[in-house]
Design an enzyme around this catalytic site. Structure first.
Site, mmCIF file in Angstrom:
data_model
loop_
_atom_site.group_PDB
_atom_site.id
_atom_site.type_symbol
_atom_site.label_atom_id
_atom_site.label_comp_id
_atom_site.label_asym_id
_atom_site.label_seq_id
_atom_site.Cartn_x
_atom_site.Cartn_y
_atom_site.Cartn_z
ATOM 1 N NE ARG A 67 54.483 75.472 35.816
ATOM 2 C CZ ARG A 67 53.648 76.131 36.610
ATOM 3 N NH1 ARG A 67 52.362 75.784 36.654
ATOM 4 N NH2 ARG A 67 54.060 77.130 37.345
ATOM 5 C CG HIS A 86 49.959 52.329 25.879
ATOM 6 N ND1 HIS A 86 48.868 51.866 25.182
ATOM 7 C CD2 HIS A 86 51.000 52.243 25.021
ATOM 8 C CE1 HIS A 86 49.234 51.536 23.951
ATOM 9 N NE2 HIS A 86 50.522 51.767 23.833
ATOM 10 N NE ARG A 145 50.871 55.506 22.060
ATOM 11 C CZ ARG A 145 49.798 55.367 22.817
ATOM 12 N NH1 ARG A 145 49.775 55.926 24.023
ATOM 13 N NH2 ARG A 145 48.751 54.687 22.403
ATOM 14 C CG HIS A 159 51.625 59.306 27.694
ATOM 15 N ND1 HIS A 159 52.173 58.046 27.684
ATOM 16 C CD2 HIS A 159 50.827 59.381 26.599
ATOM 17 C CE1 HIS A 159 51.721 57.382 26.635
ATOM 18 N NE2 HIS A 159 50.912 58.158 25.952
ATOM 19 C CD GLU A 217 46.900 49.318 27.842
ATOM 20 O OE1 GLU A 217 45.811 48.909 28.282
ATOM 21 O OE2 GLU A 217 47.033 50.413 27.248
ATOM 22 C CB THR A 241 44.763 57.381 21.699
ATOM 23 O OG1 THR A 241 44.434 56.413 22.699
ATOM 24 C CG2 THR A 241 43.578 57.566 20.764
ATOM 25 C CG HIS A 300 40.170 53.181 23.203
ATOM 26 N ND1 HIS A 300 41.529 53.406 23.189
ATOM 27 C CD2 HIS A 300 39.625 54.182 22.485
ATOM 28 C CE1 HIS A 300 41.800 54.477 22.469
ATOM 29 N NE2 HIS A 300 40.662 54.978 22.043
#
Length: 239
Positions: free
Chosen positions: A18, A43, A45, A50, A70, A100, A190
């Site tokens: 958003r 995590h 990237r 995210h 991570e 992922t 996971h």
């Protein structure tokens, strides 16, 4: 008691969808800790789809439990964690384009590479963990890297458990026994969920920490975040 570290990537995904700062990632991290979780995992990237690099820095003073970062140890990632000095760095061999994490390290093939990185992290006071498949020779290889811990990649367990195959936990139990005998700590993560976490916990000796994100945040849509954190903590209690 096995520690619960909550991966907050999906909260960042919702925020990014958003724009703006709703939901507030820092407030979510604070609340999750108040609700009893013993750690926060991120995590990041390279594409920042995210967790953003800035998030990692802003979370540092907010996380008063254990801070676990991570990622694939490319230079920008390593530079960042050397500055932040989180409680733990979990090394994951994911490519930039994967949705992922989908595989653990080949600890035999990449022994020297991992050993060099792990040595540097530990010299900076950072606990290390490496993401591995439940294969005994990969646990043996992990010992040679000098890592403090392994994180067992549990996607296959979760898939098989959903199909009713509880024998799927055996390779993980065997790997945990071996890791314990080698003096390596055991983490896992996971696709662990409220449905499968208790059975996993009961069968994995010396399980120190689980990192749970997607399932926990999804379950929180039905039951509420505080309630779900409590439900996980209850399932992770020592019997």
């Amino acid at each position: 008691m096995t520690k619960l570290s909550v991966n907050i990537n999906k909260i960042a995904t919702l925020r990014n969808a958003r724009g703006g700062n709703v939901p507030n990632l820092l407030e979510a991290a604070q609340k999750i800790q108040e609700f009893g979780a013993q750690g926060i995992t991120i995590h990041p990237r390279p594409d920042e789809r995210h967790i953003r690099r800035q998030d990692a820095y802003e979370l540092k003073p907010v996380v008063y439990t254990e801070y676990n970062i991570e990622g694939n140890p490319f230079k920008p990632f390593l530079d960042m964690v050397m500055e932040l000095k989180p409680t733990q760095v979990t090394l994951v061999p994911d490519d930039d384009n994967v949705l992922t994490s989908n595989a653990g390290w080949d600890t035999l093939k990449h022994k020297d590479y991992l050993k060099e990185i792990i040595t540097e992290l530990k010299q900076n006071g950072i606990r290390t963990s490496i993401f591995v498949d439940p294969v005994l020779k990969m646990i043996e290889g992990a010992k040679a890297t000098g890592t403090d811990r392994i994180e067992l990649y549990t996607e296959e367990y979760a898939k098989q458990y959903e199909l009713g195959n509880k024998e799927a936990v055996k390779p993980y139990a065997d790997c945990a026994h071996l890791a314990n005998s080698l003096g390596i700590g055991v983490n896992a993560g996971h696709d662990l969920s409220l449905d499968n976490i208790a059975f996993f916990k009961q069968n994995i000796p010396g399980l120190m920490e689980v990192s749970i994100g997607h399932a926990l945040i999804s379950e929180a849509l039905y039951y509420g975040l505080e309630n779900v954190v409590g439900m996980y903590l209850y399932r992770l209690k020592d019997v």
